[in-house]
Design an enzyme around this catalytic site. Structure first.
Site: not given
Length: 488
Positions: A237, A333
């Protein structure tokens, strides 16, 4: 000697009807429609992976919706389905279960025959929000002045992972040799960053060579410990900076620079086969990997893109595929948690269907195991759900599969690594949603979710024949059948 020929001829005459009969039986069997095994799950009926009576294909088509499966049209190859053996997950499995329970849990999760055959694990490189402590693989001793560093990585060590993470990874690999391990850092070591800490900050340009070396050392040392790394992402991220757990901002421009001039060449020089994936963030930020992959030098080192589900729509993956058809896509994810309302099973199955229908080679949820209080965590998500719950409030501890276990199982137990997605029409959310695959052995798998709100009767069409099935509302079924000799 001559007297033996009549005996042999007589014996052959006696056997001929048997031989012809056997051939006739084989021919008849080859013309029989294949048996379709059916496994169904329903929250409403409290059924999990319930075997239903087998179906067969016939000539009759009912006046209902028809899902047509065409295995002549093939799309991406599937690497698998899985979750993350985070520090938290591994610590729970190792410390809160007996050895017998731990073996049972791992078998449930990874065995292709006695469990659901999960085939991907995504390993945080150092601490994430789900860890017991904050750590990297190259931490300086406490009390070092700001700006102290270890550019030659003399302190690099995976010792932390030897206690319980690596032993569990080796056990999982023993249960499923097809298991692929992905790895992602939530942060580089603090000394490589502008913040001097694993919390917040960006990578210092002066640390780019050490950062590349950090990945090479990790891959080499994990492999030496018996755990080959299939793929890495450069930063989990990269557009998000958490305040209370490890994270690191990395712009698309920075990622392009690091990949093209440091990490890619370092992997090439070390002759590593590990794939490098870019991005590792949400669908609504898809401009980021488009920018990185538009750089020819960076793209030459990238196998493709890793995506997350927490923003935007899965169809963003189509844009990626259309722009860079030679680069693969992995969904790496997507956690379930208490924020989800309504019926959860359809939401999790929809993720599996949507991600794979939109070019993903994997569907990876988040924590493999959490406890009854969603713990342990460092910060970040306090309501995330694991694939299994290790309930240590009970005595003795209990292993409790969650809805995510069921949703993944409808794919992972039947779709083998190396399978290809094949053509099937779908009717979308609010109707029948589906995806189909062809396994390496030629067997076919169709996953169907009923989101109509009522019972749904439908046809499965394949090779000019039909099977009919009735699926309760909000239920999912996996259909699995082998090719008949007359299929094509």
């Amino acid at each position: 000697m001559l007297t033996r020929f009549p005996l042999a001829a007589g014996l052959l005459l006696l056997l001929l009807p048997v031989l012809y009969d056997t051939r006739a039986q084989r021919k008849a069997a080859s013309n029989e429609a294949p048996r379709i095994e059916v496994v169904e799950s329903s929250e409403d009926q409290h059924e999990t992976l319930q075997e239903k009576p087998a179906l067969t294909f016939g000539a009759t088509r009912t006046p209902n919706l028809t899902i047509t499966v065409n295995d002549a049209v093939r799309y991406q190859q599937i690497d698998g389905f899985g979750a993350s053996l985070t520090d938290s997950s591994a610590w729970l499995l190792w410390n809160k279960l007996t050895e017998a329970q731990r073996k049972e849990a791992l078998q449930m999760l990874f065995s292709p025959t006695k469990g659901i055959g999960l085939s991907i694990l995504r390993q945080p490189m150092g601490a994430s929000d789900f860890a017991l402590t904050e750590y990297s693989y190259d931490d300086l001793p406490p009390g070092q002045p700001f700006g102290a560093s270890d550019p030659d990585l003399k302190r690099f060590s995976i010792e932390h992972d030897r206690a319980y993470i690596l032993p569990l990874l080796r056990e999982a690999l023993a249960l499923n040799p097809n298991l692929k391990v992905f790895a992602s850092p939530w942060s580089s070591p603090g000394w490589m960053k502008t913040s001097g800490s694993m919390i917040q900050g960006a990578l210092l340009p002066s640390a780019y060579p050490a950062f590349a070396k950090y990945f090479v050392q990790f891959v080499q040392q994990y492999e030496a410990a018996g755990v080959p790394i299939f793929a890495i992402t450069m930063q989990n991220e990269p557009k998000y900076i958490p305040n209370d757990y490890p994270g690191m901002i990395m712009t698309a421009r920075e990622q392009t620079e690091v990949l093209a001039n440091y990490l890619g060449p370092a992997f090439r020089e070390a002759k590593l086969k590990t794939k490098i994936l870019v991005f590792d963030h949400n669908w609504d930020l898809i401009q980021y990997p488009l920018e990185v992959l538009s750089d020819a030098k960076a793209a030459s080192f990238a196998a493709g893109t890793a995506t997350h589900c927490y923003g935007g729509n899965v169809t963003a993956q189509n844009e990626l595929h259309d722009r860079f058809p030679d680069k693969d896509i992995w969904m790496t994810e997507c956690s379930g948690g208490d924020w989800q309302t309504g019926k959860i099973l359809p939401q999790q199955v929809r993720l599996v269907i949507g991600a794979t229908r939109n070019w993903a080679k994997s569907v990876v949820l988040w924590n493999l195991a959490l406890d009854q209080d969603h713990k342990p965590f460092l910060g970040g998500c306090t309501t995330c759900r694991g694939i299994i719950t290790v309930n240590h409030a009970a005595q003795p501890s209990k292993i409790e599969p969650t809805v995510d276990y069921t949703a993944l199982a409808h794919a992972s137990k039947f779709v083998v690594p190396g399978a290809q997605r094949i053509e099937s029409n779908t009717f979308g959310e609010g109707s029948l949603e589906d995806v189909a695959f062809r396994n390496p052995d030629g067997s076919l798998v169709l996953i169907v979710l009923n989101s109509t709100g009522g019972n749904a009767t439908f046809n499965i069409a394949w090779a000019g024949k039909y099977a009919n099935y009735k699926l309760p509302p909000a239920a999912v079924a996996t259909f699995h059948w082998n090719h008949a000799a007359n299929a094509h």
